[in-house]
Design a protein around this motif. Structure first.
Motif, short mmCIF file in Angstrom:
data_model
loop_
_atom_site.label_atom_id
_atom_site.label_comp_id
_atom_site.label_asym_id
_atom_site.label_seq_id
_atom_site.Cartn_x
_atom_site.Cartn_y
_atom_site.Cartn_z
N ASN A 35 -0.38 -10.53 6.39
CA ASN A 35 0.13 -9.83 5.21
C ASN A 35 1.59 -10.25 4.98
O ASN A 35 2.49 -9.89 5.74
CB ASN A 35 0.04 -8.32 5.41
CG ASN A 35 0.23 -7.57 4.11
OD1 ASN A 35 0.89 -8.06 3.19
ND2 ASN A 35 -0.34 -6.38 4.03
N GLY A 81 -6.92 -6.15 3.56
CA GLY A 81 -5.95 -6.02 2.48
C GLY A 81 -4.70 -5.25 2.85
O GLY A 81 -3.68 -5.39 2.18
N THR A 82 -4.76 -4.43 3.90
CA THR A 82 -3.60 -3.61 4.25
C THR A 82 -3.19 -3.77 5.71
O THR A 82 -2.41 -2.97 6.22
CB THR A 82 -3.88 -2.12 3.97
OG1 THR A 82 -5.01 -1.69 4.76
CG2 THR A 82 -4.18 -1.89 2.50
N GLY A 121 6.68 -11.49 -1.19
CA GLY A 121 6.28 -11.47 -2.58
C GLY A 121 4.85 -11.92 -2.83
O GLY A 121 4.44 -12.03 -3.99
N LEU A 122 4.07 -12.17 -1.77
CA LEU A 122 2.67 -12.57 -1.92
C LEU A 122 1.79 -11.33 -1.95
O LEU A 122 1.77 -10.54 -1.00
CB LEU A 122 2.23 -13.50 -0.78
CG LEU A 122 2.96 -14.85 -0.69
CD1 LEU A 122 2.44 -15.64 0.50
CD2 LEU A 122 2.76 -15.64 -1.97
N ALA A 123 1.06 -11.15 -3.04
CA ALA A 123 0.24 -9.96 -3.18
C ALA A 123 -0.99 -10.01 -2.29
O ALA A 123 -1.42 -9.00 -1.73
CB ALA A 123 -0.17 -9.78 -4.65
N GLU A 124 -1.60 -11.19 -2.18
CA GLU A 124 -2.83 -11.34 -1.40
C GLU A 124 -2.51 -11.78 0.02
O GLU A 124 -1.76 -12.73 0.23
CB GLU A 124 -3.77 -12.37 -2.05
CG GLU A 124 -4.31 -11.96 -3.41
CD GLU A 124 -5.28 -10.80 -3.30
OE1 GLU A 124 -5.95 -10.68 -2.25
OE2 GLU A 124 -5.37 -10.01 -4.26
N PRO A 125 -3.08 -11.10 1.04
CA PRO A 125 -2.89 -11.55 2.42
C PRO A 125 -3.59 -12.89 2.67
O PRO A 125 -4.57 -13.21 1.99
CB PRO A 125 -3.51 -10.43 3.25
CG PRO A 125 -4.49 -9.77 2.33
CD PRO A 125 -3.92 -9.89 0.96
N SER A 136 3.41 -9.61 2.17
CA SER A 136 3.87 -8.93 0.97
C SER A 136 5.39 -8.86 0.91
O SER A 136 5.98 -8.79 -0.17
CB SER A 136 3.29 -7.51 0.93
OG SER A 136 3.64 -6.79 2.11
N PHE A 137 6.05 -8.90 2.09
CA PHE A 137 7.52 -8.87 2.08
C PHE A 137 8.11 -10.17 1.54
O PHE A 137 9.31 -10.23 1.25
CB PHE A 137 8.04 -8.58 3.50
CG PHE A 137 7.62 -9.59 4.52
CD1 PHE A 137 8.38 -10.70 4.79
CD2 PHE A 137 6.42 -9.42 5.22
CE1 PHE A 137 7.99 -11.63 5.74
CE2 PHE A 137 6.02 -10.34 6.17
CZ PHE A 137 6.80 -11.45 6.43
#
Length: 396
Positions: free
Chosen positions: A124, A327-328, A129-133, A126-127
């Motif tokens: 993941n 996803g999380t 800026g990538l929305a998808e893992p 997301s930090f």
């Protein structure tokens, strides 16, 4: 023109290929060689490699640097440098094109099979800026085991060509032995995983790892649905499959006690007798890469893949999310899963090494009899046993 998402996916795929091939498998070959020498030295009550370090004396220093204070840790790197610098001698009587082609046909399939191995859950980012893992698998195919066996079987052509193109009796006999051995044990190897596929109900290796993360490993069903009676009853065919798979993998990778294709007491060095320099190193690399991929496949099918053992109980005392949630999944969990997978693979490689320096070599007739008269029939009977047990104790 490629969309932004396509460029990110392409960059992620290239990054995973570079990471898994050049930063994991190839360095792991050198590490496995070093540990093989160290473990064999311990078993045989020898010293083992204890000298080679970083040669600082070449630059005027009084003493070479030993990394971490361990002598001989750079021995594998020195061996690789030796292969590069040695003269590439080609005998006059060889069939040149096939003589050069054989090492490539041995090492490339071994490296190619790694693309379907899930070496982690997901990363993941997301930090950033990538929305998808990012899934930690190069190619998430729905036919992972079939792809692995299909590509790995190509390796036998390299060995046969090496024996034939060398135009010498010892390599030829080694190539014939290797082809007979690998074809024979491919039967039991393929049949051994059918009970596993029957239990999972699919061929996707990523989903198999996720299932074991949630419901216990096949060989360690201690949480989730693994605590049901049906899973414990099915341990009988699973253990049989694991034994057949492991022994067949030894035969497929030409490791002791099944290294009849290159045994020095009979065939000098078997199919690579006439090879030197980097062409010999490619055979060497192909054998160890196949051992690493085989260990990864065994870990994925039977030992939970990247899943951390006993995570439902660990989470009660460790305030971390250790399980896979699509996803999380936190970034640190993805790293822990990746480290867990490679730790299991490394332990399986150590098992390969210990067996090599513990058991004596089989005779060739014993090897073939074990494959055709024992494992082939036992694997078929195990498929039937699994079907009966799944009918009598159905999975939910």
């Amino acid at each position: 023109m490629l969309a932004t998402f396509d460029l990110i996916a392409l960059a992620a795929s290239v990054g995973k290929i570079v990471f898994l091939t050049f930063l994991v498998i190839l360095p792991l070959v050198s590490i496995a060689v070093y540990f093989e020498r160290r473990i064999s030295a311990v078993i045989q009550d020898r010293v083992g490699p204890n000298r080679v370090g970083v040669p600082l004396t070449l630059f005027g220093f009084k003493k070479d640097w030993q990394p971490f204070g361990i002598g001989g840790l750079a021995q594998a790197a020195a061996d690789g440098l030796k292969f590069i610098l040695k003269e590439d001698f080609v005998p006059k009587n060889v069939r040149t094109f096939y003589y050069w082609l054989a090492p490539c046909l041995t090492v490339v399939p071994a490296l190619l099979t790694c693309v379907v191995l899930p070496f982690g859950s997901e990363l993941n980012l997301s930090f950033l800026g990538l929305a998808e893992p990012i899934k930690l698998v190069i190619a998430d195919l729905s036919v992972g085991p079939l792809f692995t066996f299909a590509i790995a079987s190509i390796g036998v052509y390299g060995i046969v060509l090496a024996g034939w193109s060398s135009n010498s009796k010892y390599p030829f006999l080694g190539g014939v032995r290797a082809s007979a051995q690998m074809i024979s044990y491919e039967m039991s190897l393929g049949l051994s995983i059918i009970p596993v596929l029957m239990i999972f109900g699919e061929l996707n290796l990523t989903k198999m790892s996720a299932f074991q993360d949630a419901n216990g490993w096949l060989l360690l069903p201690f949480w989730g649905e693994g605590l049901t009676l049906s899973r414990w009853v099915l341990l009988i065919p699973i253990v049989i499959s694991f034994v057949i798979f492991t022994v067949s993998m030894f035969a497929e990778t030409n490791r002791l006690p099944f290294d009849l294709a290159e045994c020095e007491t009979e065939l000098v060095a078997g199919y690579h007798t006439e090879y030197s320099s980097m062409k010999f190193a490619l055979f060497f690399m192909g054998e160890y890469a196949a051992m690493i991929i085989g260990s990864g496949m065994a870990v994925t099918l039977f030992l939970g893949g990247w899943s951390i053992p006993f995570w439902p109980y660990l989470e009660k005392v460790i305030p971390l999310q250790l399980h896979y949630t699509p996803g999380t999944t936190p970034f640190y969990t993805g790293l822990l899963h990746m480290g867990t997978f490679f730790a299991k693979v490394f332990l399986f490689i150590v098992f390969f090494i210990v067996i090599r320096w513990t058991l004596p070599r089989f005779r060739f007739d014993q090897l073939m009899a074990l494959g055709w008269k024992v494992f082939f029939e036992l694997a078929l009977a195990n498929v039937f046993l699994t079907a009966v047990l799944m009918w009598w104790f159905p999975l939910k």
